[in-house]
Design a protein around this motif. Structure first.
Motif, PDB file in Angstrom:
ATOM      1  N   GLY A  12     -36.452  31.773  39.414  1.00 14.96           N
ATOM      2  CA  GLY A  12     -35.426  32.081  38.473  1.00 14.96           C
ATOM      3  C   GLY A  12     -36.004  32.029  36.965  1.00 14.96           C
ATOM      4  O   GLY A  12     -35.448  30.935  36.378  1.00 14.96           O
ATOM      5  N   ARG A  13     -36.899  32.800  36.574  1.00  9.49           N
ATOM      6  CA  ARG A  13     -37.285  32.887  35.084  1.00  9.49           C
ATOM      7  C   ARG A  13     -36.235  33.406  34.510  1.00  9.49           C
ATOM      8  O   ARG A  13     -36.060  33.954  33.250  1.00  9.49           O
ATOM      9  N   ALA A  14     -35.130  34.129  35.214  1.00  7.07           N
ATOM     10  CA  ALA A  14     -33.846  34.559  34.685  1.00  7.07           C
ATOM     11  C   ALA A  14     -32.856  34.357  35.793  1.00  7.07           C
ATOM     12  O   ALA A  14     -33.199  33.624  36.742  1.00  7.07           O
ATOM     13  N   GLY A  15     -31.594  34.777  35.526  1.00  8.26           N
ATOM     14  CA  GLY A  15     -30.660  34.542  36.440  1.00  8.26           C
ATOM     15  C   GLY A  15     -30.092  33.125  36.531  1.00  8.26           C
ATOM     16  O   GLY A  15     -30.290  32.478  35.694  1.00  8.26           O
ATOM     17  N   ILE A  16     -29.637  33.074  37.749  1.00 13.40           N
ATOM     18  CA  ILE A  16     -28.999  31.455  38.061  1.00 13.40           C
ATOM     19  C   ILE A  16     -29.661  30.340  37.481  1.00 13.40           C
ATOM     20  O   ILE A  16     -28.924  29.674  36.707  1.00 13.40           O
ATOM     21  N   ALA A  17     -30.887  30.302  37.852  1.00  8.08           N
ATOM     22  CA  ALA A  17     -31.646  28.862  37.462  1.00  8.08           C
ATOM     23  C   ALA A  17     -31.613  28.957  35.704  1.00  8.08           C
ATOM     24  O   ALA A  17     -31.482  27.841  35.083  1.00  8.08           O
ATOM     25  N   HIS A  18     -32.001  30.433  35.234  1.00  6.54           N
ATOM     26  CA  HIS A  18     -31.942  30.384  33.703  1.00  6.54           C
ATOM     27  C   HIS A  18     -30.258  29.955  32.941  1.00  6.54           C
ATOM     28  O   HIS A  18     -30.553  29.167  31.975  1.00  6.54           O
ATOM     29  N   LEU A  19     -29.307  30.729  33.503  1.00  2.00           N
ATOM     30  CA  LEU A  19     -27.983  29.941  33.006  1.00  2.00           C
ATOM     31  C   LEU A  19     -27.929  28.501  33.237  1.00  2.00           C
ATOM     32  O   LEU A  19     -27.127  27.845  32.462  1.00  2.00           O
ATOM     33  N   ALA A  20     -28.114  27.991  34.341  1.00  2.00           N
ATOM     34  CA  ALA A  20     -28.167  26.439  34.881  1.00  2.00           C
ATOM     35  C   ALA A  20     -28.957  25.656  33.611  1.00  2.00           C
ATOM     36  O   ALA A  20     -28.233  24.924  33.016  1.00  2.00           O
ATOM     37  N   LEU A  21     -29.962  26.187  33.245  1.00  2.00           N
ATOM     38  CA  LEU A  21     -30.893  25.442  32.417  1.00  2.00           C
ATOM     39  C   LEU A  21     -30.033  25.655  31.082  1.00  2.00           C
ATOM     40  O   LEU A  21     -30.173  24.682  30.233  1.00  2.00           O
ATOM     41  N   GLY A  22     -29.709  26.875  30.658  1.00  2.00           N
ATOM     42  CA  GLY A  22     -28.910  26.875  29.510  1.00  2.00           C
ATOM     43  C   GLY A  22     -27.702  26.165  29.345  1.00  2.00           C
ATOM     44  O   GLY A  22     -27.599  25.529  28.295  1.00  2.00           O
ATOM     45  N   ALA A  23     -26.977  25.848  30.391  1.00  2.00           N
ATOM     46  CA  ALA A  23     -25.801  24.875  30.175  1.00  2.00           C
ATOM     47  C   ALA A  23     -26.524  23.398  29.776  1.00  2.00           C
ATOM     48  O   ALA A  23     -25.856  22.765  29.002  1.00  2.00           O
ATOM     49  N   VAL A  24     -27.379  23.050  30.789  1.00  2.00           N
ATOM     50  CA  VAL A  24     -28.009  21.735  30.433  1.00  2.00           C
ATOM     51  C   VAL A  24     -28.446  21.568  29.163  1.00  2.00           C
ATOM     52  O   VAL A  24     -28.472  20.582  28.510  1.00  2.00           O
ATOM     53  N   ASP A  25     -29.231  22.581  28.425  1.00  2.00           N
ATOM     54  CA  ASP A  25     -29.784  22.653  27.122  1.00  2.00           C
ATOM     55  C   ASP A  25     -28.767  22.464  26.061  1.00  2.00           C
ATOM     56  O   ASP A  25     -29.082  21.626  25.011  1.00  2.00           O
ATOM     57  N   VAL A  26     -27.699  23.263  26.247  1.00  2.00           N
ATOM     58  CA  VAL A  26     -26.629  23.054  25.232  1.00  2.00           C
ATOM     59  C   VAL A  26     -26.166  21.696  25.284  1.00  2.00           C
ATOM     60  O   VAL A  26     -25.647  20.996  24.275  1.00  2.00           O
ATOM     61  N   ALA A  27     -25.855  21.109  26.684  1.00  2.00           N
ATOM     62  CA  ALA A  27     -25.421  19.867  26.544  1.00  2.00           C
ATOM     63  C   ALA A  27     -26.381  18.622  25.949  1.00  2.00           C
ATOM     64  O   ALA A  27     -25.973  17.742  25.233  1.00  2.00           O
ATOM     65  N   LEU A  28     -27.575  18.829  26.190  1.00  2.00           N
ATOM     66  CA  LEU A  28     -28.720  18.110  25.455  1.00  2.00           C
ATOM     67  C   LEU A  28     -28.498  18.113  23.869  1.00  2.00           C
ATOM     68  O   LEU A  28     -28.686  17.141  23.276  1.00  2.00           O
ATOM     69  N   TRP A  29     -28.337  19.480  23.407  1.00  2.00           N
ATOM     70  CA  TRP A  29     -28.112  19.514  21.890  1.00  2.00           C
ATOM     71  C   TRP A  29     -26.792  18.827  21.361  1.00  2.00           C
ATOM     72  O   TRP A  29     -26.742  18.362  20.491  1.00  2.00           O
ATOM     73  N   ASP A  30     -25.716  19.226  22.158  1.00  2.00           N
ATOM     74  CA  ASP A  30     -24.506  18.505  21.955  1.00  2.00           C
ATOM     75  C   ASP A  30     -24.702  16.885  21.700  1.00  2.00           C
ATOM     76  O   ASP A  30     -24.225  16.481  20.795  1.00  2.00           O
ATOM     77  N   LEU A  31     -25.584  16.206  22.724  1.00  2.00           N
ATOM     78  CA  LEU A  31     -25.799  15.000  22.710  1.00  2.00           C
ATOM     79  C   LEU A  31     -26.596  14.522  21.421  1.00  2.00           C
ATOM     80  O   LEU A  31     -26.391  13.506  20.691  1.00  2.00           O
ATOM     81  N   LYS A  32     -27.576  15.262  21.124  1.00  2.00           N
ATOM     82  CA  LYS A  32     -28.353  14.962  19.871  1.00  2.00           C
ATOM     83  C   LYS A  32     -27.464  15.236  18.569  1.00  2.00           C
ATOM     84  O   LYS A  32     -27.895  14.173  17.636  1.00  2.00           O
ATOM     85  N   ALA A  33     -26.738  16.113  18.288  1.00  2.00           N
ATOM     86  CA  ALA A  33     -25.787  16.139  17.338  1.00  2.00           C
ATOM     87  C   ALA A  33     -24.829  14.910  17.290  1.00  2.00           C
ATOM     88  O   ALA A  33     -24.545  14.512  16.153  1.00  2.00           O
ATOM     89  N   GLN A  34     -24.248  14.832  18.433  1.00  2.00           N
ATOM     90  CA  GLN A  34     -23.233  13.546  18.572  1.00  2.00           C
ATOM     91  C   GLN A  34     -23.979  12.045  18.125  1.00  2.00           C
ATOM     92  O   GLN A  34     -23.407  11.425  17.282  1.00  2.00           O
ATOM     93  N   ALA A  35     -25.104  11.936  18.650  1.00  2.00           N
ATOM     94  CA  ALA A  35     -26.012  10.785  18.351  1.00  2.00           C
ATOM     95  C   ALA A  35     -26.182  10.670  16.797  1.00  2.00           C
ATOM     96  O   ALA A  35     -26.212   9.546  16.192  1.00  2.00           O
ATOM     97  N   ALA A  36     -26.429  11.952  16.186  1.00  2.00           N
ATOM     98  CA  ALA A  36     -26.549  11.907  14.584  1.00  2.00           C
ATOM     99  C   ALA A  36     -25.274  11.798  13.996  1.00  2.00           C
ATOM    100  O   ALA A  36     -25.253  11.794  12.825  1.00  2.00           O
ATOM    101  N   GLY A  37     -24.139  11.988  14.533  1.00  2.00           N
ATOM    102  CA  GLY A  37     -22.830  11.933  14.009  1.00  2.00           C
ATOM    103  C   GLY A  37     -22.801  13.100  13.102  1.00  2.00           C
ATOM    104  O   GLY A  37     -22.156  13.207  11.976  1.00  2.00           O
ATOM    105  N   LEU A  38     -23.338  14.241  13.524  1.00  2.00           N
ATOM    106  CA  LEU A  38     -23.304  15.580  12.605  1.00  2.00           C
ATOM    107  C   LEU A  38     -22.955  16.797  13.380  1.00  2.00           C
ATOM    108  O   LEU A  38     -23.311  16.812  14.759  1.00  2.00           O
ATOM    109  N   PRO A  39     -22.313  17.712  12.809  1.00  2.00           N
ATOM    110  CA  PRO A  39     -21.904  19.102  13.602  1.00  2.00           C
ATOM    111  C   PRO A  39     -23.360  19.777  13.766  1.00  2.00           C
ATOM    112  O   PRO A  39     -24.263  19.532  12.974  1.00  2.00           O
TER     113      PRO A  39
END
Ligand SMILES: O=C(NO)[C@H](O)[C@H](O)[C@H](O)CO
Ligand SMILES: [Mg+2]
Length: 372
Positions: free
Chosen positions: A98-125
């Motif tokens: 899955g360099r595209a398709g389901i595996a890529h969409l799954a990684l996208g969801a995880v990556d957004v969650a990690l950036w959400d954590l990073k922004a929360q930890a910094a207390g910033l939008p």
């Protein structure tokens, strides 16, 4: 600073009215498929991809998160977003399927969650964490008034209402019918209704072939269309090169491109004028940034596709200097703690810490689907 648990979810949220159609798809619900990543320190990050709410496909994405990705991420430091993106995207067994398709969409969801954590930890939008807002104003355009499934009357009255009552200065109208004359007549009626100062983009969702696109752009030459989105099949670089060179209506695409490399190819070959990346199709924010930087280097404007319904893209759009406008579709606003909001045609800049993905508990009560 350790990932302790990853909790996949599936939400199916109704679209406006009973269903909508473009040239290629008809859907009644939008799928919000993703995960909540818990850290040992008690933070919870949320990320998701966007689907057409096909439960079988959504369960495959959720299962990919719950199995393949979870075993790669538990125990890792959630702050290492780039390293973890590479670890998952280049994990040989996963890369093989899955360099595209389901595996890529799954990684996208995880990556957004990690950036959400990073922004929360910094207390910033997120837009502040990335480097601040490079635009004071972000103009929205409304896609939710232009569906091919709307009658001619409903299309024109909806466009007029969006402009006159809601203050939109941009709209998008779907085309891609078997009879391009019908599409031209609808666009002409909308142009007459909204006047010359409102931008009108059009979107064929990959339906037509090159001769049809050439005929359409000739017939539309007096309508002052802002861009012609997904005129041809998503992977047809050469066709887009030839249409773009013909110099009729500027070409826009990107919502169906899974990788930064696909964007680089279209950009390098002059196949697009507007670049439309989507964190919900790419492998998240990490890959969106690569595409936005490539567009900026080529001096092409970026207009994110609303696969996330704008929740994350509002941050990326305020931040990135290549942004030119913002796609607005309101279907899932009620699910979020800080829903994307447009006032008098301008997007309201989010101020809460995080990536805009915090989902209200009530949304799970109302819209959650079982994972198996
Ligand atoms: O093309 C789009 N925006 O530009 C819309 O996302 C699609 O029309 C919807 O997903 C329905 O298929
Ligand atoms: Mg589109």
């Amino acid at each position: 600073m350790t990932i302790s648990r990853i909790e996949p979810f599936i939400l199916h949220v109704p679209v406006t009215g009973s269903s909508i159609s473009d040239s290629t798809h008809t859907l009644s619900h939008w799928g919000v498929v993703g995960c909540r990543i818990h850290t040992r320190e008690g933070l919870v990050g949320t990320g998701f991809t966007g689907t057409h709410a096909d439960i079988a496909g959504d369960r495959l994405i959720a299962r990919c998160i719950a199995t393949s990705l979870t075993e790669l991420l538990i125990g890792e430091d959630e702050r290492d977003v780039t390293r973890l993106w590479q670890k998952v995207a280049r994990h040989p067994p996963l890369q093989w399927i899955g360099r595209a398709g389901i595996a890529h969409l799954a990684l996208g969801a995880v990556d957004v969650a990690l950036w959400d954590l990073k922004a929360q930890a910094a207390g910033l939008p997120l837009w502040k964490l990335l480097g601040g807002a490079t635009s004071e104003r972000l103009t929205a355009y409304n896609t939710d008034i232009g569906w091919l499934s709307l009658s001619d009357e409903a299309l024109v009255s909806g466009a007029r209402r969006a402009v006159e009552e809601e203050g939109f200065r941009g709209i998008k109208v779907k085309v891609g019918s078997a009879d391009i004359g019908r599409d031209i007549d609808r666009l002409a009626a909308v142009r007459r209704a909204v006047g010359d100062r409102v931008t009108i983009a059009t979107d064929a969702n990959g339906r037509w072939d090159l001769p049809t696109c050439l005929r359409f752009t000739r017939a539309a030459r007096d309508l002052d269309l802002l861009w012609f989105e997904e005129p041809l099949w998503y992977d047809d670089v050469e066709g887009h090169v030839r249409l773009a060179a013909q110099g009729g209506v500027p070409v826009a695409l990107g919502e169906q491109l899974y990788t930064a490399e696909a964007f680089f190819d279209f950009i390098r070959r002059g196949a697009m004028h507007y670049v439309q990346p989507d964190v919900a199709r790419l492998a998240g924010i990490t890959e969106y940034i690569r595409v936005a930087e490539a567009a900026h280097a080529a001096r092409l404007p970026v207009v994110a596709h609303a696969g996330d319904m704008g929740q994350v893209h509002v941050h990326l759009s305020f931040w990135h200097p290549a942004t030119s406008s913002f796609e607005y579709i309101p279907w899932i606003r009620s699910c979020f703690e800080e829903p994307v909001t447009v006032t008098n045609g301008d997007v309201v800049r989010p101020e809460q810490p995080g990536a805009g993905t915090a989902i209200r508990p009530e949304a799970f009560d109302t819209h959650a689907k079982s994972l198996d």
